[in-house]
Write a protein that holds these residues in place. Structure first.
Motif, PDB file in Angstrom:
ATOM      1  N   SER A  14       2.688   9.415   2.929  1.00 34.57           N
ATOM      2  CA  SER A  14       2.622   9.124   4.362  1.00 34.57           C
ATOM      3  C   SER A  14       2.879   7.658   4.697  1.00 34.57           C
ATOM      4  CB  SER A  14       1.269   9.555   4.933  1.00 34.57           C
ATOM      5  OG  SER A  14       0.234   8.743   4.441  1.00 34.57           O
ATOM      6  N   ARG A  15       2.569   6.743   3.784  1.00 33.00           N
ATOM      7  CA  ARG A  15       2.620   5.326   4.134  1.00 33.00           C
ATOM      8  C   ARG A  15       3.606   4.485   3.326  1.00 33.00           C
ATOM      9  NH1 ARG A  15      -1.512   3.106   6.889  1.00 33.00           N
ATOM     10  NH2 ARG A  15       0.134   1.601   7.287  1.00 33.00           N
ATOM     11  N   CYS A  16       4.093   5.003   2.196  1.00 26.77           N
ATOM     12  CA  CYS A  16       4.836   4.133   1.278  1.00 26.77           C
ATOM     13  C   CYS A  16       6.255   4.605   0.936  1.00 26.77           C
ATOM     14  CB  CYS A  16       4.072   3.974  -0.042  1.00 26.77           C
ATOM     15  SG  CYS A  16       2.350   3.436   0.162  1.00 26.77           S
ATOM     16  N   VAL A  17       6.461   5.924   0.850  1.00 26.27           N
ATOM     17  CA  VAL A  17       7.759   6.388   0.335  1.00 26.27           C
ATOM     18  C   VAL A  17       8.915   6.170   1.293  1.00 26.27           C
ATOM     19  CG1 VAL A  17       6.808   8.036  -1.307  1.00 26.27           C
ATOM     20  CG2 VAL A  17       7.437   8.813   0.969  1.00 26.27           C
ATOM     21  N   ASN A  18       8.651   5.878   2.565  1.00 26.00           N
ATOM     22  CA  ASN A  18       9.771   5.564   3.453  1.00 26.00           C
ATOM     23  C   ASN A  18      10.580   4.398   2.899  1.00 26.00           C
ATOM     24  OD1 ASN A  18       9.245   7.592   5.253  1.00 26.00           O
ATOM     25  ND2 ASN A  18       8.082   6.301   6.649  1.00 26.00           N
ATOM     26  N   CYS A  19       9.903   3.445   2.258  1.00 25.84           N
ATOM     27  CA  CYS A  19      10.599   2.310   1.643  1.00 25.84           C
ATOM     28  C   CYS A  19      10.713   2.456   0.126  1.00 25.84           C
ATOM     29  CB  CYS A  19       9.865   1.008   1.949  1.00 25.84           C
ATOM     30  SG  CYS A  19       9.893   0.566   3.696  1.00 25.84           S
ATOM     31  N   HIS A  20       9.668   2.968  -0.489  1.00 19.50           N
ATOM     32  CA  HIS A  20       9.612   3.030  -1.951  1.00 19.50           C
ATOM     33  C   HIS A  20      10.000   4.407  -2.479  1.00 19.50           C
ATOM     34  CE1 HIS A  20       7.900  -0.932  -2.508  1.00 19.50           C
ATOM     35  NE2 HIS A  20       7.037  -0.689  -1.538  1.00 19.50           N
ATOM     36  N   ILE A  21      11.258   4.767  -2.279  1.00 19.54           N
ATOM     37  CA  ILE A  21      11.800   6.004  -2.835  1.00 19.54           C
ATOM     38  C   ILE A  21      13.200   5.696  -3.352  1.00 19.54           C
ATOM     39  CG2 ILE A  21      12.785   6.883  -0.681  1.00 19.54           C
ATOM     40  CD1 ILE A  21      11.749   9.678  -1.618  1.00 19.54           C
ATOM     41  N   ASN A  22      13.566   6.328  -4.412  1.00 23.05           N
ATOM     42  CA  ASN A  22      14.879   6.104  -5.031  1.00 23.05           C
ATOM     43  C   ASN A  22      15.116   4.632  -5.341  1.00 23.05           C
ATOM     44  OD1 ASN A  22      15.424   8.860  -4.817  1.00 23.05           O
ATOM     45  ND2 ASN A  22      16.203   8.591  -2.741  1.00 23.05           N
ATOM     46  N   ASN A  23      14.031   3.910  -5.607  1.00 23.08           N
ATOM     47  CA  ASN A  23      14.090   2.504  -6.019  1.00 23.08           C
ATOM     48  C   ASN A  23      14.844   1.614  -5.042  1.00 23.08           C
ATOM     49  OD1 ASN A  23      12.676   3.191  -8.336  1.00 23.08           O
ATOM     50  ND2 ASN A  23      14.538   3.637  -9.445  1.00 23.08           N
ATOM     51  N   ASN A  24      14.784   1.954  -3.755  1.00 25.69           N
ATOM     52  CA  ASN A  24      15.539   1.140  -2.799  1.00 25.69           C
ATOM     53  C   ASN A  24      14.751  -0.040  -2.259  1.00 25.69           C
ATOM     54  OD1 ASN A  24      13.802   2.450  -1.072  1.00 25.69           O
ATOM     55  ND2 ASN A  24      15.382   3.155   0.337  1.00 25.69           N
ATOM     56  N   TYR A  25      13.496  -0.218  -2.661  1.00 28.91           N
ATOM     57  CA  TYR A  25      12.737  -1.384  -2.222  1.00 28.91           C
ATOM     58  C   TYR A  25      11.891  -1.889  -3.383  1.00 28.91           C
ATOM     59  CZ  TYR A  25      10.055  -4.622   0.531  1.00 28.91           C
ATOM     60  OH  TYR A  25       9.492  -5.773   1.011  1.00 28.91           O
ATOM     61  N   GLY A  26      12.227  -3.034  -3.886  1.00 31.90           N
ATOM     62  CA  GLY A  26      11.461  -3.638  -4.969  1.00 31.90           C
ATOM     63  C   GLY A  26      11.584  -2.923  -6.292  1.00 31.90           C
ATOM     64  N   GLY A  27      12.526  -1.988  -6.391  1.00 32.68           N
ATOM     65  CA  GLY A  27      12.689  -1.252  -7.631  1.00 32.68           C
ATOM     66  C   GLY A  27      11.547  -0.300  -7.912  1.00 32.68           C
ATOM     67  N   LEU A  28      10.803   0.086  -6.883  1.00 33.38           N
ATOM     68  CA  LEU A  28       9.619   0.916  -7.070  1.00 33.38           C
ATOM     69  C   LEU A  28       9.777   2.229  -6.325  1.00 33.38           C
ATOM     70  CD1 LEU A  28       6.727   1.206  -8.144  1.00 33.38           C
ATOM     71  CD2 LEU A  28       5.947   0.028  -6.086  1.00 33.38           C
ATOM     72  N   ASN A  29       9.557   3.330  -7.035  1.00 32.76           N
ATOM     73  CA  ASN A  29       9.644   4.669  -6.456  1.00 32.76           C
ATOM     74  C   ASN A  29       8.245   5.278  -6.473  1.00 32.76           C
ATOM     75  OD1 ASN A  29      10.040   7.413  -5.955  1.00 32.76           O
ATOM     76  ND2 ASN A  29      12.001   7.456  -7.002  1.00 32.76           N
ATOM     77  N   LEU A  30       7.664   5.496  -5.298  1.00 41.29           N
ATOM     78  CA  LEU A  30       6.312   6.047  -5.191  1.00 41.29           C
ATOM     79  C   LEU A  30       6.316   7.515  -4.784  1.00 41.29           C
ATOM     80  CD1 LEU A  30       4.473   3.059  -3.477  1.00 41.29           C
ATOM     81  CD2 LEU A  30       4.355   3.757  -5.864  1.00 41.29           C
ATOM     82  N   SER A  31       7.410   8.216  -5.082  1.00 41.14           N
ATOM     83  CA  SER A  31       7.498   9.616  -4.681  1.00 41.14           C
ATOM     84  C   SER A  31       6.757  10.563  -5.616  1.00 41.14           C
ATOM     85  CB  SER A  31       8.963  10.051  -4.562  1.00 41.14           C
ATOM     86  OG  SER A  31       9.595   9.996  -5.832  1.00 41.14           O
ATOM     87  N   SER A  32       6.352  10.094  -6.806  1.00 39.02           N
ATOM     88  CA  SER A  32       5.601  10.945  -7.733  1.00 39.02           C
ATOM     89  C   SER A  32       4.865  10.084  -8.751  1.00 39.02           C
ATOM     90  CB  SER A  32       6.540  11.893  -8.478  1.00 39.02           C
ATOM     91  OG  SER A  32       7.339  11.173  -9.404  1.00 39.02           O
ATOM     92  N   GLY A  70       3.706  -2.350   9.397  1.00 37.11           N
ATOM     93  CA  GLY A  70       2.780  -1.418  10.028  1.00 37.11           C
ATOM     94  C   GLY A  70       1.356  -1.834   9.729  1.00 37.11           C
ATOM     95  N   SER A  71       0.426  -0.983  10.098  1.00 39.97           N
ATOM     96  CA  SER A  71      -0.972  -1.305   9.843  1.00 39.97           C
ATOM     97  C   SER A  71      -1.272  -1.173   8.354  1.00 39.97           C
ATOM     98  CB  SER A  71      -1.876  -0.380  10.651  1.00 39.97           C
ATOM     99  OG  SER A  71      -1.649   0.968  10.280  1.00 39.97           O
ATOM    100  N   LYS A  72      -2.255  -1.938   7.898  1.00 39.77           N
ATOM    101  CA  LYS A  72      -2.635  -1.854   6.498  1.00 39.77           C
ATOM    102  C   LYS A  72      -3.335  -0.522   6.259  1.00 39.77           C
ATOM    103  CE  LYS A  72      -6.361  -4.013   4.812  1.00 39.77           C
ATOM    104  NZ  LYS A  72      -7.297  -5.029   4.368  1.00 39.77           N
ATOM    105  N   LEU A  73      -3.450  -0.168   4.999  1.00 42.19           N
ATOM    106  CA  LEU A  73      -4.165   1.061   4.653  1.00 42.19           C
ATOM    107  C   LEU A  73      -5.623   0.926   5.069  1.00 42.19           C
ATOM    108  CD1 LEU A  73      -2.750   1.773   1.072  1.00 42.19           C
ATOM    109  CD2 LEU A  73      -1.926   2.636   3.249  1.00 42.19           C
ATOM    110  N   THR A  74      -6.283   2.048   5.257  1.00 41.78           N
ATOM    111  CA  THR A  74      -7.704   2.012   5.597  1.00 41.78           C
ATOM    112  C   THR A  74      -8.509   1.571   4.371  1.00 41.78           C
ATOM    113  OG1 THR A  74      -8.163   4.286   4.942  1.00 41.78           O
ATOM    114  CG2 THR A  74      -7.387   3.927   7.216  1.00 41.78           C
ATOM    115  N   ASP A  75      -9.716   1.107   4.617  1.00 41.26           N
ATOM    116  CA  ASP A  75     -10.588   0.727   3.507  1.00 41.26           C
ATOM    117  C   ASP A  75     -10.809   1.907   2.565  1.00 41.26           C
ATOM    118  OD1 ASP A  75     -10.792  -1.839   4.507  1.00 41.26           O
ATOM    119  OD2 ASP A  75     -12.759  -1.521   5.427  1.00 41.26           O
ATOM    120  N   THR A  76     -10.929   3.108   3.115  1.00 41.41           N
ATOM    121  CA  THR A  76     -11.113   4.296   2.292  1.00 41.41           C
ATOM    122  C   THR A  76      -9.897   4.536   1.398  1.00 41.41           C
ATOM    123  OG1 THR A  76     -12.552   5.289   3.958  1.00 41.41           O
ATOM    124  CG2 THR A  76     -11.540   6.788   2.362  1.00 41.41           C
TER     125      THR A  76
END
Length: 96
Positions: A14-32, A70-76
């Motif tokens: 919900s919060r990260c894969v828009n940028c971090h998928i297919n290594n298109n941002y920072g070389g990091l893929n957070l899709s799995s 965007g907004s930072k993640l919640t404390d939880t």
């Protein structure tokens, strides 16, 4: 124990894969989990299993540097990510 597939991946999805998928941002893929744990970012590994305070991923979300634009993640959410890393950053919780 924190469950990666039901508690952590939904945060990334919900919060990260828009940028971090297919290594298109920072070389990091957070899709799995396998992408997160087997691929280094442009700056090296982002998770140090068992050591959340020295894991770049946790440091960035805890400081509010990520997610950008965007907004930072919640404390939880931040606590869950830290707890998951502290528990070993496992794909599945250990069987009881």
């Amino acid at each position: 124990c924190v469950n990666y597939s039901t508690e952590i991946q939904p945060i990334f999805t919900s919060r990260c894969v828009n940028c971090h998928i297919n290594n298109n941002y920072g070389g990091l893929n957070l899709s799995s989990w396998s992408n997160l744990m087997t691929e280094d970012s442009n700056n090296g590994p982002v998770v140090s299993p068992g050591d959340s305070t020295n894991s770049p991923l946790w440091i960035k979300v805890n400081s509010g540097v990520m997610p950008q634009g965007g907004s930072k993640l919640t404390d939880t959410q931040i606590h869950l990510i830290g707890q998951w890393i502290y528990e070993g950053a496992l794909a599945e919780p250990p069987a009881n």
